[in-house]
Design a protein around this motif. Sequence first.
Motif, PDB file in Angstrom:
ATOM      1  N   TYR A  88      59.972  32.122  38.504  1.00 61.15           N
ATOM      2  CA  TYR A  88      58.765  32.897  38.824  1.00 61.15           C
ATOM      3  C   TYR A  88      58.810  34.332  38.338  1.00 61.15           C
ATOM      4  CZ  TYR A  88      56.916  29.124  41.642  1.00 61.15           C
ATOM      5  OH  TYR A  88      56.415  27.928  42.034  1.00 61.15           O
ATOM      6  N   LEU A  89      59.978  34.970  38.551  1.00 56.91           N
ATOM      7  CA  LEU A  89      60.033  36.407  38.301  1.00 56.91           C
ATOM      8  C   LEU A  89      60.830  36.776  37.054  1.00 56.91           C
ATOM      9  CD1 LEU A  89      60.699  37.320  42.032  1.00 56.91           C
ATOM     10  CD2 LEU A  89      58.572  37.719  40.796  1.00 56.91           C
ATOM     11  N   GLY A  90      61.390  35.794  36.394  1.00 55.05           N
ATOM     12  CA  GLY A  90      62.203  36.055  35.203  1.00 55.05           C
ATOM     13  C   GLY A  90      61.372  36.655  34.077  1.00 55.05           C
ATOM     14  N   ARG A  91      62.097  37.067  33.005  1.00 59.72           N
ATOM     15  CA  ARG A  91      61.423  37.736  31.895  1.00 59.72           C
ATOM     16  C   ARG A  91      60.373  36.857  31.216  1.00 59.72           C
ATOM     17  NH1 ARG A  91      63.491  39.561  27.162  1.00 59.72           N
ATOM     18  NH2 ARG A  91      65.289  38.173  27.446  1.00 59.72           N
ATOM     19  N   SER A 115      50.997  38.256  30.527  1.00 56.80           N
ATOM     20  CA  SER A 115      50.895  38.376  29.069  1.00 56.80           C
ATOM     21  C   SER A 115      49.461  38.072  28.581  1.00 56.80           C
ATOM     22  CB  SER A 115      51.893  37.437  28.393  1.00 56.80           C
ATOM     23  OG  SER A 115      51.432  36.108  28.514  1.00 56.80           O
ATOM     24  N   ARG A 116      48.669  37.499  29.502  1.00 55.03           N
ATOM     25  CA  ARG A 116      47.298  37.189  29.078  1.00 55.03           C
ATOM     26  C   ARG A 116      46.333  38.344  29.345  1.00 55.03           C
ATOM     27  NH1 ARG A 116      46.867  32.066  32.354  1.00 55.03           N
ATOM     28  NH2 ARG A 116      44.616  32.329  32.138  1.00 55.03           N
ATOM     29  N   LEU A 117      46.801  39.363  30.064  1.00 53.95           N
ATOM     30  CA  LEU A 117      45.917  40.489  30.406  1.00 53.95           C
ATOM     31  C   LEU A 117      45.236  41.112  29.177  1.00 53.95           C
ATOM     32  CD1 LEU A 117      47.768  42.362  33.318  1.00 53.95           C
ATOM     33  CD2 LEU A 117      45.870  40.764  33.449  1.00 53.95           C
ATOM     34  N   PRO A 118      45.934  41.299  28.063  1.00 47.66           N
ATOM     35  CA  PRO A 118      45.280  41.941  26.915  1.00 47.66           C
ATOM     36  C   PRO A 118      44.079  41.146  26.370  1.00 47.66           C
ATOM     37  CG  PRO A 118      47.652  41.906  26.653  1.00 47.66           C
ATOM     38  CD  PRO A 118      47.347  41.056  27.832  1.00 47.66           C
ATOM     39  N   GLU A 119      44.022  39.845  26.773  1.00 49.87           N
ATOM     40  CA  GLU A 119      42.896  39.056  26.286  1.00 49.87           C
ATOM     41  C   GLU A 119      41.594  39.426  26.999  1.00 49.87           C
ATOM     42  OE1 GLU A 119      43.805  34.845  26.491  1.00 49.87           O
ATOM     43  OE2 GLU A 119      45.893  35.283  25.951  1.00 49.87           O
ATOM     44  N   LEU A 120      41.733  40.134  28.146  1.00 46.19           N
ATOM     45  CA  LEU A 120      40.525  40.498  28.906  1.00 46.19           C
ATOM     46  C   LEU A 120      39.760  41.621  28.203  1.00 46.19           C
ATOM     47  CD1 LEU A 120      41.986  40.588  32.519  1.00 46.19           C
ATOM     48  CD2 LEU A 120      40.338  38.927  31.646  1.00 46.19           C
ATOM     49  N   SER A 121      38.492  41.744  28.602  1.00 42.37           N
ATOM     50  CA  SER A 121      37.706  42.848  28.043  1.00 42.37           C
ATOM     51  C   SER A 121      38.248  44.160  28.629  1.00 42.37           C
ATOM     52  CB  SER A 121      36.237  42.687  28.412  1.00 42.37           C
ATOM     53  OG  SER A 121      36.101  42.862  29.811  1.00 42.37           O
ATOM     54  N   LYS A 122      37.995  45.226  27.921  1.00 40.98           N
ATOM     55  CA  LYS A 122      38.505  46.525  28.312  1.00 40.98           C
ATOM     56  C   LYS A 122      38.126  46.897  29.735  1.00 40.98           C
ATOM     57  CE  LYS A 122      39.742  50.178  25.243  1.00 40.98           C
ATOM     58  NZ  LYS A 122      39.507  50.471  23.850  1.00 40.98           N
ATOM     59  N   GLU A 123      36.895  46.582  30.172  1.00 41.40           N
ATOM     60  CA  GLU A 123      36.391  46.959  31.493  1.00 41.40           C
ATOM     61  C   GLU A 123      37.093  46.162  32.592  1.00 41.40           C
ATOM     62  OE1 GLU A 123      33.581  45.542  29.208  1.00 41.40           O
ATOM     63  OE2 GLU A 123      34.454  47.346  28.271  1.00 41.40           O
TER      64      GLU A 123
END
Length: 349
Positions: free
Chosen positions: A38-41, A50-58
């Motif tokens: 769960y918490l490993g690298r 790691s999927r956060l950058p796929e979201l829109s800027k807002e």
Amino acid sequence: MISVQDIIQDLEGLIQELEQSLGQASSFQELEKIRVEYLGRKGRLAQVMSRLPELSKEDRPQAGKKANEIKNKLHELFEEKKESLEEQKNRLDLATFDPTIPGRNPDVGSLHPITRVIEDICSVFIQLGFDVVSGPEVENDFYNFEALNIPPEHPARDMQDTLYITDKILLRTHTSPLQIRTMLKRKPPVAAVAPGKVYRRDSDLTHTPMFHQIEGFLVDTQVSMADLRGTLTAFLHRIFGPKTRVRFRPSFFPFTEPSAEVDISCVMCGGEGKIDGQTCRVCKETGWVEILGCGMIDPAVFAMVDYDPEKYSGFAFGLGVERIAMLKYGIGDLRMFFENDIRFLQQFV
Ligand code: PHE
């Protein structure tokens, strides 16, 4: 394009799943596996993040904030489980700990008999007001021979008897260089003993290339041969018992004048020379054993250290520690001291 909701859902899902996995874990190994998962690298949380950058800027700040909250929560859950496992283990340890099992005795070492004899002898002289000094085992010709009035043709200087390193550097053949080193450093009155290792080119039943000596010397105004006799007699009575008889025989050393060798009544046969009608093997029927060399410090030595021979006089003595240890403990073989056989050494605990 993925939505914030998707991510938040995934993150919250992680909490439930972790709770379930933790609920089933019963050992630290399992716990570690879950942590990595769960918490490993490259673990589940990291994957979602790691999927956060796929979201829109807002949307990113909201999702990022949530992700942090979830991360903290996961860590919390994990720590809680770890603590409860530790508690369980402590309870188990206590339940299985048997305080009635006898303890294991630690192995305790003891002092080597030579060390003990050195300490015994030095402590007698410390009580008489002597200091304890020491010096190098690798000496030069000046301290070991020249300053001690030992002439160039003296047999002790021979390659046969001395272990030389270079022409002028050698392994000290006696502790007498400590007389010189100490007198050069101090002004009278001085009284010191100097224990240490000495080396000679000698190896047979009764000689080893290395052995121990203790040097002693005292310089003051009006020191006489009577002081020497009194001091050494008191010392020998302390080490060998008050009934021991002591005699001084004339002898020669280049650095003392007059010189003497000291004998004590044989510790084996009590000076009788025979034991049950048999020749005493320690004193060879003479009733006496030689124990040390001594004398009044030669004025030539005082000249070397810049002491005024008109004003000062002093005595010096040197003794072999192994020899005293053999006589004191009735040990017949010198090699015993150097073999480090536990069965021998244990007798001196
Ligand atoms: N240094 C002498 C030896 O080794 C012993 C000794 C010391 C004699 C001091 C007299 C005075 O034999």
